[in-house]
Scaffold this active site. Structure first.
Site, PDB file in Angstrom:
ATOM      1  CB  SER A 115      -1.154   0.100   1.297  1.00 47.22           C
ATOM      2  OG  SER A 115      -2.034   0.941   1.099  1.00 47.22           O
ATOM      3  CG  ASP A 169      -7.299  -2.606  -2.682  1.00 47.00           C
ATOM      4  OD1 ASP A 169      -7.786  -1.934  -2.035  1.00 47.00           O
ATOM      5  OD2 ASP A 169      -6.056  -2.738  -2.901  1.00 47.00           O
ATOM      6  CG  HIS A 200      -5.895  -2.406   0.633  1.00 46.54           C
ATOM      7  ND1 HIS A 200      -5.219  -1.985  -0.569  1.00 46.54           N
ATOM      8  CD2 HIS A 200      -5.173  -1.886   1.783  1.00 46.54           C
ATOM      9  CE1 HIS A 200      -4.179  -1.188  -0.122  1.00 46.54           C
ATOM     10  NE2 HIS A 200      -4.106  -1.046   1.078  1.00 46.54           N
TER      11      HIS A 200
END
Length: 221
Positions: A115, A169, A200
């Protein structure tokens, strides 16, 4: 120098993996992945998991949390605070230099991130004149993707890239990640791309595919 959590898979590590966590997490977040990822015949590896500094995050009402940069917009074209990205890239470069001082050459140092951490990984990789062994970008995107060519350093594209993303996601849409991947390919990077039916997060299939990719790096002469 950033504080770090470290794990070694054996005495006298021959390789280093610097792994950057996501927003609001810390260096402990991905440490448990090591036994799932590492294979018995691999060379000794030092895993370095740094803690991002705490900073106010605009989209979270200015709440301070561990973050590699401020998130100033929901628009991915200008989502990342450029000054924060540059600061974090410089801090990562310090960690890379420390691994060199510990005896690990650049061609045996890998930079990984999830991320926000993956965004810094790609940003740092793009600017490296002396290539690392590879870049791992999980559930992430390339900040300032439209200006990526201007940031590209000579030699950077020698770094192979592993990218993986969840098709569901909700934090970083897979289309955003795919666009980053296509831009990296157009710039000349060799990108191995994986897409999984997940949100995610990471999944077992992803860890196995990453293990295969890492094994290919370790096999390089």
């Amino acid at each position: 120098m950033l504080e770090t959590v470290e794990q070694q898979t054996g005495a006298s590590p021959e390789w280093s993996v610097i792994w950057l966590h996501g927003l609001g997490a810390d260096g402990h977040d991905f440490a448990p992945i090591v036994p799932e990822l590492v294979r018995p015949h691999w060379p000794a590896i030092r895993f370095v998991f740094p803690h991002a500094p705490k900073r106010p995050v605009s989209i979270n009402n200015g709440l301070p949390m561990r973050a590699w940069y401020d998130i100033t917009s929901m628009d991915f074209r200008n989502r990342a605070d450029a000054a924060g990205v540059a600061e974090s890239v410089a801090q990562v470069e310090e960690l890379i230099a420390r691994e060199q001082e510990r005896g690990i050459p650049l061609e045996r140092i890998l930079l990984a991130g999830f991320s926000q951490g993956g965004a810094i990984t790609l940003s740092a990789g793009l600017q490296r004149r002396q290539p690392l062994a590879g870049l791992v970008a999980l559930s992430t995107y390339l900040p300032e993707v439209d200006a990526a060519a201007a940031q590209l350093a000579a030699g950077a594209t020698a770094q192979p890239v592993f990218m993986a993303h969840g098709s569901g996601d909700p934090v970083i849409p897979v289309q955003v990640a795919e666009h980053s991947m296509q831009v990296l390919k157009e710039l000349g990077f060799g990108v191995e791309w994986h897409r999984y039916p997940m949100a995610h997060q990471v999944c077992a299939e992803e860890i196995h595919a990453l293990g295969d990719w890492l094994q290919a790096r370790f096999a390089q002469p």
